[in-house]
Write a protein that holds these residues in place. Structure first.
Motif, mmCIF file in Angstrom:
data_model
loop_
_atom_site.group_PDB
_atom_site.id
_atom_site.type_symbol
_atom_site.label_atom_id
_atom_site.label_comp_id
_atom_site.label_asym_id
_atom_site.label_seq_id
_atom_site.Cartn_x
_atom_site.Cartn_y
_atom_site.Cartn_z
ATOM 1 N N ARG A 171 -7.476 70.631 -58.121
ATOM 2 C CA ARG A 171 -7.954 69.261 -58.150
ATOM 3 C C ARG A 171 -6.938 68.464 -58.955
ATOM 4 O O ARG A 171 -6.495 68.913 -60.021
ATOM 5 N N GLY A 172 -6.553 67.338 -58.445
ATOM 6 C CA GLY A 172 -5.531 66.600 -59.181
ATOM 7 C C GLY A 172 -5.512 65.129 -58.841
ATOM 8 O O GLY A 172 -6.037 64.704 -57.814
ATOM 9 N N GLU A 173 -4.905 64.399 -59.755
ATOM 10 C CA GLU A 173 -4.779 62.962 -59.549
ATOM 11 C C GLU A 173 -3.472 62.725 -58.806
ATOM 12 O O GLU A 173 -2.394 62.981 -59.340
ATOM 13 N N ARG A 174 -3.589 62.284 -57.588
ATOM 14 C CA ARG A 174 -2.406 62.124 -56.749
ATOM 15 C C ARG A 174 -2.507 60.847 -55.950
ATOM 16 O O ARG A 174 -3.574 60.255 -55.806
ATOM 17 N N MET A 175 -1.370 60.507 -55.385
ATOM 18 C CA MET A 175 -1.357 59.399 -54.443
ATOM 19 C C MET A 175 -1.874 59.934 -53.108
ATOM 20 O O MET A 175 -1.339 60.916 -52.584
ATOM 21 N N ILE A 176 -2.908 59.327 -52.617
ATOM 22 C CA ILE A 176 -3.442 59.762 -51.332
ATOM 23 C C ILE A 176 -3.568 58.550 -50.399
ATOM 24 O O ILE A 176 -3.421 57.409 -50.816
ATOM 25 N N ASN A 177 -3.812 58.841 -49.135
ATOM 26 C CA ASN A 177 -4.055 57.766 -48.174
ATOM 27 C C ASN A 177 -5.539 57.433 -48.220
ATOM 28 O O ASN A 177 -6.381 58.301 -48.022
ATOM 29 N N TRP A 178 -5.803 56.169 -48.458
ATOM 30 C CA TRP A 178 -7.199 55.779 -48.590
ATOM 31 C C TRP A 178 -7.546 54.772 -47.501
ATOM 32 O O TRP A 178 -6.804 53.812 -47.270
ATOM 33 N N CYS A 179 -8.672 55.025 -46.823
ATOM 34 C CA CYS A 179 -9.093 54.053 -45.822
ATOM 35 C C CYS A 179 -10.150 53.144 -46.427
ATOM 36 O O CYS A 179 -11.254 53.595 -46.732
ATOM 37 N N PRO A 180 -9.827 51.867 -46.602
ATOM 38 C CA PRO A 180 -10.765 50.940 -47.247
ATOM 39 C C PRO A 180 -11.985 50.638 -46.383
ATOM 40 O O PRO A 180 -12.952 50.064 -46.855
ATOM 41 N N HIS A 181 -11.928 51.022 -45.114
ATOM 42 C CA HIS A 181 -13.077 50.795 -44.247
ATOM 43 C C HIS A 181 -13.998 52.006 -44.255
ATOM 44 O O HIS A 181 -15.197 51.899 -44.464
ATOM 45 N N CYS A 182 -13.425 53.193 -44.031
ATOM 46 C CA CYS A 182 -14.230 54.416 -44.043
ATOM 47 C C CYS A 182 -14.564 54.837 -45.473
ATOM 48 O O CYS A 182 -15.383 55.738 -45.675
ATOM 49 N N LEU A 183 -13.886 54.222 -46.440
ATOM 50 C CA LEU A 183 -14.111 54.505 -47.861
ATOM 51 C C LEU A 183 -13.945 55.979 -48.186
ATOM 52 O O LEU A 183 -14.762 56.592 -48.866
ATOM 53 N N THR A 184 -12.875 56.537 -47.636
ATOM 54 C CA THR A 184 -12.606 57.923 -47.958
ATOM 55 C C THR A 184 -11.104 58.149 -47.942
ATOM 56 O O THR A 184 -10.350 57.353 -47.380
ATOM 57 N N SER A 185 -10.700 59.235 -48.570
ATOM 58 C CA SER A 185 -9.308 59.645 -48.465
ATOM 59 C C SER A 185 -9.108 60.246 -47.085
ATOM 60 O O SER A 185 -10.053 60.735 -46.472
ATOM 61 N N ILE A 186 -7.896 60.194 -46.617
ATOM 62 C CA ILE A 186 -7.564 60.914 -45.379
ATOM 63 C C ILE A 186 -6.236 61.630 -45.586
ATOM 64 O O ILE A 186 -5.449 61.259 -46.449
ATOM 65 N N SER A 187 -6.021 62.676 -44.779
ATOM 66 C CA SER A 187 -4.808 63.471 -44.980
ATOM 67 C C SER A 187 -3.611 62.782 -44.332
ATOM 68 O O SER A 187 -3.759 61.864 -43.541
ATOM 69 N N ASP A 188 -2.430 63.257 -44.678
ATOM 70 C CA ASP A 188 -1.208 62.671 -44.105
ATOM 71 C C ASP A 188 -1.238 62.685 -42.580
ATOM 72 O O ASP A 188 -0.809 61.739 -41.931
ATOM 73 N N ALA A 189 -1.769 63.770 -42.037
ATOM 74 C CA ALA A 189 -1.781 63.880 -40.578
ATOM 75 C C ALA A 189 -2.723 62.874 -39.927
ATOM 76 O O ALA A 189 -2.614 62.597 -38.735
ATOM 77 N N GLU A 190 -3.644 62.364 -40.724
ATOM 78 C CA GLU A 190 -4.620 61.437 -40.161
ATOM 79 C C GLU A 190 -4.164 59.973 -40.220
ATOM 80 O O GLU A 190 -4.897 59.082 -39.830
ATOM 81 N N VAL A 191 -2.968 59.780 -40.736
ATOM 82 C CA VAL A 191 -2.425 58.415 -40.786
ATOM 83 C C VAL A 191 -1.569 58.187 -39.552
ATOM 84 O O VAL A 191 -0.724 59.013 -39.213
ATOM 85 N N GLU A 192 -1.808 57.076 -38.872
ATOM 86 C CA GLU A 192 -0.966 56.730 -37.730
ATOM 87 C C GLU A 192 -0.154 55.501 -38.087
ATOM 88 O O GLU A 192 -0.698 54.519 -38.589
ATOM 89 N N TYR A 193 1.127 55.582 -37.786
ATOM 90 C CA TYR A 193 1.984 54.448 -38.131
ATOM 91 C C TYR A 193 2.129 53.518 -36.950
ATOM 92 O O TYR A 193 2.293 53.957 -35.816
ATOM 93 N N GLU A 194 2.048 52.245 -37.220
ATOM 94 C CA GLU A 194 2.315 51.290 -36.143
ATOM 95 C C GLU A 194 3.168 50.147 -36.661
ATOM 96 O O GLU A 194 3.096 49.755 -37.828
ATOM 97 N N GLU A 195 3.984 49.657 -35.763
ATOM 98 C CA GLU A 195 4.898 48.590 -36.123
ATOM 99 C C GLU A 195 4.121 47.284 -36.194
ATOM 100 O O GLU A 195 3.385 46.939 -35.269
ATOM 101 N N GLN A 196 4.260 46.605 -37.320
ATOM 102 C CA GLN A 196 3.563 45.328 -37.472
ATOM 103 C C GLN A 196 4.551 44.258 -37.914
ATOM 104 O O GLN A 196 5.473 44.528 -38.674
ATOM 105 N N ALA A 197 4.311 43.068 -37.426
ATOM 106 C CA ALA A 197 5.129 41.939 -37.864
ATOM 107 C C ALA A 197 4.645 41.542 -39.255
ATOM 108 O O ALA A 197 3.447 41.399 -39.492
ATOM 109 N N GLY A 198 5.577 41.409 -40.174
ATOM 110 C CA GLY A 198 5.190 41.012 -41.531
ATOM 111 C C GLY A 198 6.247 40.097 -42.110
ATOM 112 O O GLY A 198 7.036 39.505 -41.365
ATOM 113 N N HIS A 199 6.251 40.005 -43.393
ATOM 114 C CA HIS A 199 7.250 39.145 -44.040
ATOM 115 C C HIS A 199 7.905 39.895 -45.168
ATOM 116 O O HIS A 199 7.378 40.877 -45.682
#
Length: 873
Positions: A171-199
């Motif tokens: 158990r450890g304090e780490r940087m994880i992927n957090w979904c602010p909608h599902c309100l849970t951590s998700i694993s690296d494999a569960e992150v999908e990258y998409e190209e977004q226009a930003g600034h």
RNA sequence: GAAGGCGUAGCUCAGUUGGUUAGAGUACUUGCUUGACAUGCAAGGGGUCGGUGGUUCAAGUCCACUCGUCUUCACCA
């Protein structure tokens, strides 16, 4: 009865009935048979929230083909079905339903929520398995499992505790992927990258010592609230003097250091990066190296915390606007650029993931990945096609620790308890009554559950009774073939591999058969958002399950994506109908006679030809299936049934069924059909079972499912007879072609003269030439002199058809000369090879022989054509 | 940025360890109510296998380069 079979095959009439018949006979059920070799597949468990889609249909068709083939080939065959609890998907679905009633999870409380979730599972969880039955899947439903049933839950606890005790779970304090909608951590494999226009917001920070500014840029200005440093590359001359100084963080006014870290790319932007350890994975690492403070500025639902009253409660995008505005007011904003970049999103809901520092449970991957890599390198588990091993290796070689805790309620609760007195952790399979460290009874269980894939990873052995050493586990494990799409190699295949090796000491399966995606007609991925998904159940309803299965099993090679199209299914449906009608023909001819499914004692040439051909098909199909070339295998029986059996043998038999050798023809018709049905059965189970049951077969045979799969039989090898038949067939084709070219309708019969040295061959073939080449009469001799005849030359004969009014001597001559030239060209090619000393000395004997034979035939043919030309003149 | 797939008939795709004249389905053309099937039968047209070079007796298949296309992974704020 059979005579009244419908003119067209109607799958709807038979499929459900046949499936019930199979279930009733318990033919899918496996009981341990120690004397037989086991063959085991565990089905990739579909989510209980799922609806059957084309991916499942493909996956399960392939599995069913393998299972049925092995069952018929004498293996003790087990196919374990089941479903996955799909924690995040299911929980989301239930929360959504509750929302409509104005309820939240908290309103119900954990217990109430779980009660509701189980009720939902009872109601809908079996839907997808019912749909699988429509496909004909022959899995052992009596052994159906669920990832949250008691056995699987025990396995999960066992593994968690054992890994924890080995120090592989921490158990450890780490940087994880957090979904602010599902309100849970998700694993690296569960992150999908998409190209977004930003600034790209270019900012300047004032140096504390007043010596100027440092310029940098960011895509996420709102995280500035949590910045605790600015970083430059240690070798960057431009900033060498600044390292160690401090700057004033705009808006916040905090004094933060300039640190040197190799993570910074000097070439990119200004070569200066703002560091927010609490909200960026790279910055977190930098923070660790430089001992920076980690300041969390956002809540779990991605709103600014109360620590920043001015922005508190704003979500991240509102805050971004407000902060940019304030930066501008302060003069810290230099310029804004459009910038397109990749943003991580939640694979489940699509919300932009918020990297977040939090206390989670992890599996230490390095020690587990090693043996999993080695097992594939050593060939203990093979990927088909092999190229997918690269994907597997790539993932395992670059793997990071696996975050397994989820802030969800639906799932396997983490078996860890915290002591309120000494703060130590007690991890245990059984619910402890006291802290294992200080004995205090004030303990409470971790509220989190485990990643769904934690339990799926154990599926190949948890479903067989592990951790108990059950007879099933003993007999059926390791399993044989795992069938799945390439998209879940990282999620699942890999995790089963290291889990199987770690827990059981053995790889969980010897072969991973990878298939591609089923795309729509335009080649797009089928997706809910596009609405282009095709419902397999509708296809089954319209064309039948067998047609769908055939379509999925052919037309693509392993691992490649395929396109779905109605046209393809239709073609497969037509094949089913063809087979149906062939059987109808057989029935019409055998039902009034006493026919046993056995070969007659005396075989005619055409019988030997079809038996010989069938025998080779059986041989090749076994080889193909064993090497997972299912599409190649099924196309062979398809061609055999349509081209050999229907278009030739049945037509040949028709002539005989009127005469004295009718009985033996009936026997052969039945015998060959029976074998062909068996060869086809794994691919098209419903129609083959239906027809087979109407045919004469041994008394003990209840179902084609349990019949022996045909294999090569030495006694059915009739090379010579087959060749004789082919010679006659070639003549028939040649005559048809000529007649067709001249637009002569079949109704217009004509006498056929055949000049040949193989008289006996053509004498035997005479009835067929009469029937199939529209001949009124056939005369065979060594040489004919006929005026005004159409001349046809095959490799073994000169054929004349006197049809004076149709014969244009000039055209006839021209055609023969053309053919002569073509044949001469072929001959010169063959001779070119034969005159090449390299070819003669280096090519295998067999190939050289083939070319020799070819050249001989060509020479013969040239002679025949020349003679024909001479005769015409 | 890295890895990989794909490019073969109008379309969708096969082509197994290199080995006869490159196949299927579909579409197209022509002829057939042939006593199983028009969801069918017979015949036909249509391909320089993306391009260039190489290895080999032999290349759609192996190698190098190249063009086009798609996917996955990574990612620089």
């Amino acid at each position: 009865m059979a005579k009244e079979l419908a003119k067209a095959y109607n799958p709807k009439e038979v499929e459900d009935r046949i499936y019930s018949f199979w279930l009733k006979g318990r033919y899918f059920h496996a009981e341990i048979q120690k004397d037989k070799k086991p063959y085991t597949i565990v089905m990739p468990p579909p989510n209980i929230t799922g609806q059957l889609h084309m991916g499942h249909a493909l996956d399960n068709t392939l599995q069913d083909i393998l299972i049925r083939y092995h069952r018929m080939s004498g293996y003790d065959t087990l196919w374990v079905p089941g479903t996955d609890h799909a924690s995040i998907a299911t929980e989301a679905k239930i929360v959504e339903a509750m929302k409509k009633e104005g309820l939240t999870k908290e309103d119900l409380g954990r217990e109430g929520f779980l009660k509701r979730a189980w009720a939902w599972k009872e109601q809908y969880g079996g839907r997808i398995t019912e749909q699988l039955k429509k496909l004909g899947s022959s899995c052992d439903w009596e052994r159906e499992r669920f990832t949250m049933d008691e056995g699987c839950s025990n396995a999960v606890k066992e593994v968690f505790v054992s890994l924890y005790e080995k120090g592989l779970i921490y158990r450890g304090e780490r940087m994880i992927n957090w979904c602010p909608h599902c309100l849970t951590s998700i694993s690296d494999a569960e992150v999908e990258y998409e190209e977004q226009a930003g600034h790209f917001w270019h900012l300047r920070y004032k140096l504390t010592d007043g010596s100027g500014y440092i310029y940098l840029a960011t895509t996420r200005p709102e995280t500035l609230l949590g910045d605790t440093a600015v970083a430059v590359h240690p070798d960057d001359e431009r900033y060498k003097d600044m390292v160690g100084k401090t700057v004033i963080l705009p808006i916040v006014g905090r004094e933060i250091p300039i640190v040197a870290d190799t993570y910074v790319e000097p070439e990119f932007g200004t070569g200066v990066v703002k560091i927010t350890p609490a909200h960026d994975p790279n910055d977190f690492e930098v923070g660790l190296r430089h001992n920076l403070d980690v300041i969390t500025v956002m809540t779990e639902d991605a709103k600014i915390t109360e620590d920043y009253p001015k922005y508190a409660g704003m979500d991240r995008y509102e805050a971004r606007k407000a902060i940019v505005k304030d930066l501008e007011a302060e003069g810290a904003l230099v310029k804004v650029e459009d910038y397109s970049h990749n943003v991580g999103t939640c694979y489940r809901c699509g919300t932009t993931v918020e990297p977040r520092v939090s206390k989670q449970w992890f599996v230490k991957m390095k020690p587990l990945a090693g043996p999993a890599i080695k097992a594939v390198e050593d060939g203990q588990t093979k990927f088909v096609p092999k190229r997918f091993e690269k994907v597997y290796f790539h993932w395992l070689n670059n793997i990071r620790d696996w975050c397994i805790s989820r802030q969800l309620w639906w799932g396997h609760r983490i078996p860890a308890w915290y002591c309120d007195d000494c703060s130590e952790i007690t991890v245990s399979k059984e619910t402890p009554t006291a802290c294992a460290h200080c004995g205090s009874t004030h303990i409470h269980q971790d509220p989190d559950t485990l990643d769904t894939w934690f339990s799926s990873a154990l599926w190949p052995f948890s479903t067989l009774g592990w951790p108990e050493n059950t007879p099933e586990f003993e007999h059926y494990y390791p399993t044989n073939t795992l069938v799945t799409g390439y998209d879940i190699i990282p999620f699942w295949v890999m995790r089963m591999m290291f889990s199987g090796i770690e827990q059981t000491g053995k790889v969980p399966f010897d072969t991973v058969l990878i298939h591609g995606l089923v795309r729509d007609e335009q080649g797009r991925k089928m997706s809910k958002s596009l609405g282009n998904g095709i419902d397999p159940l509708k296809v089954i309803d319209e064309y039948g399950a067998d047609a769908l299965r055939l379509m999925l099993a052919t037309g693509n090679s392993p691992g490649n994506d395929m396109r779905f199209s109605d046209k393809k299914v239709e073609a497969c449906r037509n094949f089913a109908n063809k087979l149906w009608n062939a059987s109808r023909f057989v029935h019409m001819n055998i039902d009034d006679y006493d026919i046993k499914n056995e070969l007659p004692s005396e075989l005619e040439t055409e019988d030997k030809w079809i038996l010989h051909t069938l025998n080779n098909v059986a041989k090749e199909m076994n080889e193909n299936i064993q090497s997972f070339e299912l599409g190649i295998a099924v196309s062979k029986i398809y061609d055999f049934i349509w081209d050999c059996y229907c278009d030739w043998y049945i037509e040949l038999a028709k002539a005989r069924l009127q005469g004295e050798k009718a009985q033996s023809a009936r026997q052969v018709l039945v015998w060959v059909l029976d074998k062909a049905l068996k060869l086809l059965h794994p691919f098209m189970p419903f129609i083959t079972e239906t027809i087979w049951q109407t045919l004469p077969h041994a008394d003990n045979g209840e179902t084609i499912m349990l019949e022996a799969y045909p294999t090569y039989d030495e006694s059915l090898c009739f090379e010579d007879a087959a060749t004789r038949m082919e010679i006659v067939m070639e003549a028939i084709r040649a005559i048809r072609t000529r007649r067709s070219e001249m637009n002569v309708p079949p109704s217009r019969k004509a006498k056929v003269y055949i000049a040949t040295e193989k008289k006996d061959v053509f004498e035997g073939g005479t009835p067929f030439i009469i029937k199939l080449a529209s001949a009124s009469e056939v005369e065979i001799g060594s040489e004919f002199e006929i005026d005004g005849a159409v001349t046809i030359v095959t490799s073994d004969a000169k054929i004349y058809i006197p049809m004076e009014e149709l014969v244009d001597k000039e055209a006839e001559l021209a055609r023969l000369n053309k053919e002569l030239a073509a044949t001469k060209k072929l001959l010169s090619q063959s001779e070119g090879k034969l005159n090449n000393p390299g070819f003669i000395s280096k090519a295998p004997e067999k190939v050289v022989e083939t070319v020799r034979g070819q050249a001989a035939k060509e020479r013969e043919k040239i002679e025949l054509i020349e003679a024909a030309i001479a005769a015409l003149k």
